[in-house]
Design a protein around this motif. Structure first.
Motif, mmCIF file in Angstrom:
data_model
loop_
_atom_site.group_PDB
_atom_site.id
_atom_site.type_symbol
_atom_site.label_atom_id
_atom_site.label_comp_id
_atom_site.label_asym_id
_atom_site.label_seq_id
_atom_site.Cartn_x
_atom_site.Cartn_y
_atom_site.Cartn_z
ATOM 1 N N MET A 1 0.926 -1.199 -0.049
ATOM 2 C CA MET A 1 0.182 0.063 0.135
ATOM 3 C C MET A 1 0.764 1.241 -0.032
ATOM 4 O O MET A 1 1.739 1.418 0.899
ATOM 5 N N SER A 2 0.871 2.318 -0.917
ATOM 6 C CA SER A 2 1.402 3.242 -1.041
ATOM 7 C C SER A 2 0.916 4.427 -0.573
ATOM 8 O O SER A 2 -0.310 4.850 -1.060
ATOM 9 N N LEU A 3 1.103 4.961 0.628
ATOM 10 C CA LEU A 3 0.693 6.475 0.873
ATOM 11 C C LEU A 3 1.239 7.470 0.611
ATOM 12 O O LEU A 3 2.576 7.481 0.279
ATOM 13 N N ILE A 4 0.568 8.381 0.507
ATOM 14 C CA ILE A 4 1.212 9.856 0.289
ATOM 15 C C ILE A 4 1.006 10.939 1.430
ATOM 16 O O ILE A 4 -0.300 10.988 1.809
ATOM 17 N N ALA A 5 2.033 11.244 2.236
ATOM 18 C CA ALA A 5 1.829 12.387 3.229
ATOM 19 C C ALA A 5 2.655 13.630 2.537
ATOM 20 O O ALA A 5 3.612 13.597 2.150
ATOM 21 N N ILE A 6 1.884 14.613 3.070
ATOM 22 C CA ILE A 6 2.290 15.995 2.625
ATOM 23 C C ILE A 6 1.950 16.896 3.904
ATOM 24 O O ILE A 6 1.011 16.942 4.442
ATOM 25 N N LYS A 7 3.261 17.771 4.361
ATOM 26 C CA LYS A 7 3.021 18.630 5.121
ATOM 27 C C LYS A 7 2.368 19.814 4.995
ATOM 28 O O LYS A 7 2.599 20.368 3.933
ATOM 29 N N VAL A 8 1.094 19.985 5.663
ATOM 30 C CA VAL A 8 0.311 21.259 5.420
ATOM 31 C C VAL A 8 0.682 22.366 6.239
ATOM 32 O O VAL A 8 0.846 23.607 5.777
ATOM 33 N N SER A 9 1.281 22.284 7.244
ATOM 34 C CA SER A 9 1.738 23.256 8.076
ATOM 35 C C SER A 9 2.290 22.984 9.421
ATOM 36 O O SER A 9 2.327 21.773 9.820
ATOM 37 N N GLU A 10 3.184 23.687 9.768
ATOM 38 C CA GLU A 10 4.186 23.439 11.162
ATOM 39 C C GLU A 10 4.572 24.592 11.928
ATOM 40 O O GLU A 10 4.763 25.707 11.471
#
Length: 82
Positions: free
Chosen positions: A1-10
């Protein structure tokens, strides 16, 4: 399973990620520095998901976030220094 994580804010208090799962679901995951606590909600409705589902999903979401963090660190180390 290929997941994609993107940082939205920090910020100093939290980091917000958008994690997409191949089955079409996208989750908004909030992590907190120096804490194992995470808050998981559906991205579009911003509703918290049931605790049982969160318990099963959290390890998978963490792996996607760790992979994104690792990729971000690699990119930063390859950037030329002025």
């Amino acid at each position: 399973m290929s997941l994609i994580a993107i940082k939205v804010s920090e910020s100093g208090a939290r980091t917000v990620w958008k994690v997409s799962i191949p089955r079409g679901r996208t989750y908004r995951v909030t992590t907190y520095p120096r804490s194992e606590q995470v808050f998981v909600e559906l991205d579009i409705s911003r509703r918290a998901i049931p605790q049982g589902v969160a318990t099963k999903l959290t390890p998978v979401l963490r792996k996607a976030i760790e992979a994104a963090q690792h990729a971000e660190q690699q990119r930063a180390s390859q950037e030329p220094t002025p």
